[in-house]
Design a protein around this motif. Structure first.
Motif, PDB file in Angstrom:
ATOM      1  N   ALA A  48      15.063  32.363 -65.556  1.00  0.00           N
ATOM      2  CA  ALA A  48      14.178  31.281 -65.134  1.00  0.00           C
ATOM      3  C   ALA A  48      13.757  30.404 -66.300  1.00  0.00           C
ATOM      4  CB  ALA A  48      12.942  31.856 -64.435  1.00  0.00           C
ATOM      5  N   THR A  52       9.025  30.962 -55.325  1.00  0.00           N
ATOM      6  CA  THR A  52       9.691  30.128 -56.317  1.00  0.00           C
ATOM      7  C   THR A  52      10.944  29.484 -55.738  1.00  0.00           C
ATOM      8  OG1 THR A  52      11.112  31.906 -57.163  1.00  0.00           O
ATOM      9  CG2 THR A  52       8.891  31.713 -58.110  1.00  0.00           C
ATOM     10  N   SER A  99      10.800  41.791 -62.874  1.00  0.00           N
ATOM     11  CA  SER A  99      10.903  40.597 -63.700  1.00  0.00           C
ATOM     12  C   SER A  99      10.457  40.970 -65.108  1.00  0.00           C
ATOM     13  CB  SER A  99      10.019  39.468 -63.154  1.00  0.00           C
ATOM     14  OG  SER A  99      10.455  39.057 -61.875  1.00  0.00           O
ATOM     15  N   ARG A 154      17.794  40.680 -59.378  1.00  0.00           N
ATOM     16  CA  ARG A 154      18.030  40.631 -57.941  1.00  0.00           C
ATOM     17  C   ARG A 154      19.323  41.400 -57.626  1.00  0.00           C
ATOM     18  NH1 ARG A 154      13.616  39.321 -58.462  1.00  0.00           N
ATOM     19  NH2 ARG A 154      12.498  37.445 -57.776  1.00  0.00           N
ATOM     20  N   VAL A 169      21.095  38.413 -61.856  1.00  0.00           N
ATOM     21  CA  VAL A 169      19.846  38.208 -62.588  1.00  0.00           C
ATOM     22  C   VAL A 169      19.634  36.701 -62.719  1.00  0.00           C
ATOM     23  CG1 VAL A 169      19.936  40.388 -63.834  1.00  0.00           C
ATOM     24  CG2 VAL A 169      20.992  38.360 -64.832  1.00  0.00           C
ATOM     25  N   VAL A 227      11.950  34.212 -69.345  1.00  0.00           N
ATOM     26  CA  VAL A 227      11.636  34.894 -68.090  1.00  0.00           C
ATOM     27  C   VAL A 227      12.944  35.268 -67.407  1.00  0.00           C
ATOM     28  CG1 VAL A 227      10.559  34.728 -65.819  1.00  0.00           C
ATOM     29  CG2 VAL A 227       9.473  33.633 -67.780  1.00  0.00           C
ATOM     30  N   ARG A 245      14.534  37.463 -63.985  1.00  0.00           N
ATOM     31  CA  ARG A 245      14.275  38.149 -62.724  1.00  0.00           C
ATOM     32  C   ARG A 245      15.540  38.893 -62.292  1.00  0.00           C
ATOM     33  NH1 ARG A 245      12.084  32.817 -61.379  1.00  0.00           N
ATOM     34  NH2 ARG A 245       9.847  32.846 -61.804  1.00  0.00           N
ATOM     35  N   PRO A 276       8.808  43.328 -54.859  1.00  0.00           N
ATOM     36  CA  PRO A 276       9.884  42.534 -55.446  1.00  0.00           C
ATOM     37  C   PRO A 276      10.578  43.311 -56.551  1.00  0.00           C
ATOM     38  CG  PRO A 276       7.744  41.781 -56.234  1.00  0.00           C
ATOM     39  CD  PRO A 276       7.480  42.778 -55.151  1.00  0.00           C
ATOM     40  N   GLN A 277      11.833  42.981 -56.782  1.00  0.00           N
ATOM     41  CA  GLN A 277      12.558  43.607 -57.872  1.00  0.00           C
ATOM     42  C   GLN A 277      11.991  43.115 -59.195  1.00  0.00           C
ATOM     43  OE1 GLN A 277      16.811  44.377 -57.372  1.00  0.00           O
ATOM     44  NE2 GLN A 277      16.726  43.198 -55.479  1.00  0.00           N
ATOM     45  N   ASP A 301      13.808  29.580 -57.165  1.00  0.00           N
ATOM     46  CA  ASP A 301      14.901  30.545 -57.345  1.00  0.00           C
ATOM     47  C   ASP A 301      14.964  31.523 -56.176  1.00  0.00           C
ATOM     48  OD1 ASP A 301      14.451  30.739 -60.935  1.00  0.00           O
ATOM     49  OD2 ASP A 301      15.896  29.592 -59.772  1.00  0.00           O
ATOM     50  N   GLU A 302      13.806  31.939 -55.674  1.00  0.00           N
ATOM     51  CA  GLU A 302      13.787  32.839 -54.523  1.00  0.00           C
ATOM     52  C   GLU A 302      14.310  32.131 -53.277  1.00  0.00           C
ATOM     53  OE1 GLU A 302       9.658  33.902 -54.859  1.00  0.00           O
ATOM     54  OE2 GLU A 302      10.162  35.962 -55.386  1.00  0.00           O
ATOM     55  N   THR A 349       9.408  39.286 -69.089  1.00  0.00           N
ATOM     56  CA  THR A 349       9.016  38.084 -69.813  1.00  0.00           C
ATOM     57  C   THR A 349       8.810  38.408 -71.289  1.00  0.00           C
ATOM     58  OG1 THR A 349       6.641  38.440 -69.439  1.00  0.00           O
ATOM     59  CG2 THR A 349       7.846  37.166 -67.780  1.00  0.00           C
TER      60      THR A 349
END
Length: 334
Positions: free
Chosen positions: A159, A28, A118, A148, A156, A144, A146, A115-116, A30-31, A120
């Motif tokens: 998204a 993504t 997420s 981090r 956080v 959503v 995520r 991954p850490q 964001d990543e 929704t």
């Protein structure tokens, strides 16, 4: 007291994890922003460059039968038995070449990288999440989030949608919410962040937060009962608001005070599988309404608006609730 060896190991592990993530088929934006931020640190950038170089060097070695056999043996072992660094002295490889086999550790990181979390929510759903640090996050409809978390910060990423945050106090690790380039820095506070298209709205209930747009120099600090919006790369000036009213959705209520009907309908529809549609002249959509409604109860909202503004509320065969002006009654003929 700092442990240099542990710090080096942590950075190397993070570099391997980022390399694995960036070489996946899907990643993504964001990543990518997170990776760019992480790489701004010189030690991180150097560690990542070593991983890339080692991986490239290992590619040239991978066709050698001796290395293929040893790699197959390693990959057949359980993860707990797989060493992070392997040498092949029995094959007489020079030390400079055997050092590149550290990339097997990268391969293991690729396979085992987790991954850490997420979180929704579906349309009409709300969800309470308690993070590892004790912070509480209530996600609103169709959202959503995520997580981090890192050693030096708790980040956080919102998204999509809206979330209400109760950040646990930790002066050594600031709590940061990121939403479409907007960053909200907070320590021990309660605030709401909402994404509306390309705009981000921040409302503060308790404590103090700093809001900034990371691609510009714009920033502002909020105090309780203030709100601001970030749009088109600009941070608006804070303005007074009823923060408790703005966060009323956390208790399942929507509060409107002289809100334009079209805006109220848009808000109600965020929680509804079957939408409310207004069929009427533009001036009707600008009519102000006031009231408190349960989230997701579109029928009660439509019925109330119908009484307030003399509208007819009828459901289509597909479940859509249509609001239309009532036809004027005809006077009886003489």
């Amino acid at each position: 007291m700092s442990n240099p060896a542990a710090d080096v190991a942590r950075v190397q592990s993070e570099a391997a994890g980022w390399f694995a993530r960036l070489n996946q088929l899907s990643i993504t934006t964001d990543e990518l922003r997170d990776w760019r931020d992480w790489k701004r640190d010189e030690a991180n950038a150097a560690a990542y460059a070593k991983v890339e170089a080692a991986w490239a060097a290992a590619g040239a070695l991978s066709k050698r039968p001796a290395i293929q056999a040893e790699t197959a043996e390693i990959l057949q072992r359980r993860p707990s038995q797989t060493p992070a660094h392997v040498t092949f002295r029995r094959y007489g490889l020079p030390a400079a070449i055997t050092a590149t086999v550290v990339t097997l550790g990268v391969a293991v990181a690729w396979l085992n990288f987790q991954p850490q979390p997420s979180f929704t929510t579906r349309v009409g759903e709300q969800r309470l999440v308690v993070l590892d640090d004790g912070s509480r996050v209530r996600l609103n409809t169709d959202s959503v989030l995520r997580v981090r978390f890192r050693k030096a910060e708790r980040r956080v990423i919102l998204a999509r949608g809206e979330a209400f945050f109760e950040a646990a106090h930790d002066a050594a690790r600031p709590f940061i919410v990121e939403a479409d380039g907007t960053r909200v820095h907070a320590i021990g506070t309660k605030f709401d962040v909402r994404r509306d298209g390309d705009a981000v709205r921040v409302t503060l209930l308790e404590g103090k937060v700093k809001v900034a747009q990371k691609d510009t120099a714009g920033s502002a600090t909020l105090i309780p009962n203030q709100q601001l919006t970030v749009a088109d790369g600009r941070v608006s000036a804070p303005h007074p608001t009823d923060a408790a009213e703005a966060a009323a959705w956390t208790s399942g209520r929507l509060t409107f005070r002289s809100v334009a009907l079209e805006d109220a309908i848009a808000e109600v529809n965020r929680y509804a599988a079957h939408k409310v549609v207004l069929d009427g002249p533009p001036a009707l959509g600008r009519q102000p309404i006031t009231g408190v409604f349960d989230t997701g109860d579109t029928k009660s909202f439509a019925d109330a608006v119908g009484v307030l503004l003399d509208l007819s509320a009828k459901s289509d065969s597909d479940g859509v609730l249509r609001l239309t002006p009532r036809a004027p009654s005809r006077a009886p003929s003489a």
